[in-house]
Structure formats: C-alpha cells, structure tokens
Design a protein around this motif. Sequence first.
Motif, PDB file in Angstrom:
ATOM      1  N   THR A   6       1.563   4.011   1.739  1.00 16.09           N
ATOM      2  CA  THR A   6       1.344   4.079   0.104  1.00 16.09           C
ATOM      3  C   THR A   6       2.106   3.074  -0.569  1.00 16.09           C
ATOM      4  N   GLU A   7       3.064   2.902  -0.524  1.00 15.66           N
ATOM      5  CA  GLU A   7       4.480   2.169  -1.273  1.00 15.66           C
ATOM      6  C   GLU A   7       3.734   0.778  -1.180  1.00 15.66           C
ATOM      7  N   GLU A   8       3.146   0.183   0.039  1.00 11.22           N
ATOM      8  CA  GLU A   8       2.902  -0.623   0.482  1.00 11.22           C
ATOM      9  C   GLU A   8       1.945  -1.406  -0.856  1.00 11.22           C
ATOM     10  N   LEU A   9       0.715  -0.166  -0.871  1.00  8.92           N
ATOM     11  CA  LEU A   9      -1.006  -0.255  -2.256  1.00  8.92           C
ATOM     12  C   LEU A   9      -0.024  -0.258  -3.238  1.00  8.92           C
ATOM     13  N   HIS A  10       0.371   0.826  -3.762  1.00  6.49           N
ATOM     14  CA  HIS A  10       1.420   0.728  -5.042  1.00  6.49           C
ATOM     15  C   HIS A  10       2.700  -0.646  -5.531  1.00  6.49           C
ATOM     16  N   ASN A  11       2.516  -1.011  -4.834  1.00  4.69           N
ATOM     17  CA  ASN A  11       3.225  -2.653  -4.853  1.00  4.69           C
ATOM     18  C   ASN A  11       2.639  -3.141  -5.829  1.00  4.69           C
ATOM     19  N   ILE A  12       3.650  -3.726  -7.205  1.00  5.30           N
ATOM     20  CA  ILE A  12       2.367  -4.720  -7.298  1.00  5.30           C
ATOM     21  C   ILE A  12       3.037  -6.025  -7.611  1.00  5.30           C
ATOM     22  N   ASN A  13       3.375  -6.194  -6.674  1.00  3.32           N
ATOM     23  CA  ASN A  13       4.390  -7.626  -6.345  1.00  3.32           C
ATOM     24  C   ASN A  13       3.685  -7.753  -4.729  1.00  3.32           C
ATOM     25  N   SER A  14       2.519  -7.136  -3.977  1.00  2.00           N
ATOM     26  CA  SER A  14       1.279  -7.328  -3.347  1.00  2.00           C
ATOM     27  C   SER A  14       0.002  -7.346  -3.771  1.00  2.00           C
ATOM     28  N   PRO A  15      -0.217  -8.357  -3.820  1.00  2.06           N
ATOM     29  CA  PRO A  15      -1.596  -8.507  -4.107  1.00  2.06           C
ATOM     30  C   PRO A  15      -2.748  -7.755  -3.578  1.00  2.06           C
ATOM     31  N   LYS A  16      -4.113  -6.957  -3.972  1.00  2.00           N
ATOM     32  CA  LYS A  16      -4.803  -6.023  -3.069  1.00  2.00           C
ATOM     33  C   LYS A  16      -6.318  -7.068  -3.453  1.00  2.00           C
ATOM     34  N   VAL A  17      -7.005  -7.030  -2.338  1.00  2.00           N
ATOM     35  CA  VAL A  17      -8.304  -7.896  -2.715  1.00  2.00           C
ATOM     36  C   VAL A  17      -9.569  -6.204  -2.486  1.00  2.00           C
TER      37      VAL A  17
END
Length: 256
Positions: free
Chosen positions: A141-152
């Motif tokens: 969940t931490e990675e999911l909501h990390n704005i420095n980690s773009p999602k696709v």
Amino acid sequence: MSEPVQNNPIRILGLIPARYASKRFPGKPLIDIHGKSMIQRVYEQALKSATLSDVAIATDDDRILEHVRSFGGQVIMTSSNHQSGTDRCAEAAEKLPGFDVIINIQGDEPYIDSRQIDLLGHCFADPQTELATLVKIITSTEELHNINSPKVILNKNSEALYFSRTPIPYLRDKNKDTWLLYHTYYKHIGVYGYRSDVLKKITALPVSLLEKAESLEQLRWLENGYKIKVAITDIETKAIDTPEDLKNILKEKRII
C-alpha cells in the motif's frame, strides 16, 4: 533445392544516458561502487543482454567521456541541452545509425538485470510495436500511494492506457488501504524501447498538457496517438538517486 530465406534479425542498440549535473547527486555516474564506477557497472550489466547488438553510453561531460574510454567502453558525446534521457538517446542514435530499435537503459541502476533488457527487446519481435516499457505488480500500500512511483493502467492488448503518479484506477467504494485486495495495480519500471524512426518523431513533439500535469514524458507520446507496449516483470533493481541511496547499496556489499 534452394536454401530457405532467413529473416533479418532486429538490430537493437542499448543506450545509457549519463549526465554529470544532477541536482540531487552531482557526478553520480562516476561514484565508486565496490571498486567500479556506477556507469561502468551499468555498462557491463547491459553487455550481458542476449538481445542487444551493441551498447553505448551517451553523455554531455568530458569527465564521463574520458572515464568510459578508460575502461574500454563505447561512448558518444551529446549536447548538454537535452531535457530527458529520451532526447539524449535520439541524438546518440543519429550518430550510431543502422539499428532498428533503441533501448534506453537507466544509468543509475548499477545492478540492472539483463533479463529486463531482454524482456523489453522481445516486445519488438512484433512489427507493430512502436514503443515499449516494463511494469511490475505493486504489492504494498505504501508503494501504491507513493507519488514518486508512477503507476500504469493497461488495455487487453498489454498496451499502456495512462500513466499517473496517483493510484489508477480510483476505487471509490473501497478504503484506500484495501485497494490491493480488489485490483491489480502496476508500477512503471522506467526503461524504454523505441523503434528508431519513432524515437526521432517523438522527440520532435512539443511538450504536452498531460506531460506538464504529471511530469511524465511518456504521456506526450500517448497524447499524440502512439502506442506503448507493456511487458510485466517480476524483477526490480535499485536506482541511486541520492547519496543516501548510495550508502544503502554499499551496505549490501554486493559485487557482480
């Protein structure tokens, strides 16, 4: 009986952009990691790829140029005015013609796994592939909501629909801490492949509104109608963006 006609193999060039003037970590391509510079480690890892026909470093700095030459690497001098690694790759590709595909390899991942490069290269076995990149399933969940980690998010043809720094899709009826229980989210792994002619075209495009909004250059390509093929990897290597990242890497005492 005549011999069967052999298909010409795709010629793929691996390019590693490396600039000296980093705001967060100046000179980081030359930092020492267990006896070798970071840029040398990236270069040597790229050479292990089974799909690359050749590998070169693209830089804008004489110090990096001379260092790469000192360990026998291939290096191309490029302009200091480029805004992105994609732009730097485009100039270097012009100076090293004859390749069908260019793969942009991150210069700050000293232990990049050559299997990731191969996975990306295999996307171009399909002649319809214009651009390609990698993603990895998000597990925290931490990675999911990390704005420095773009999602696709992807379509059914394994092509990117959109990239965002915020989690997409937004599950409006679920608690944010439980989203991973209801949907598969993908993190973008920032390595790109481009058909050589497509690379030339996308770097001539003006900065787009979506790119400005999210500060993600790949949105410029989508906004202009290009398709980005996506392959899913279960491998993730660590990037060195700050001196603190370097300290963490050195603690691992990992030597390849």
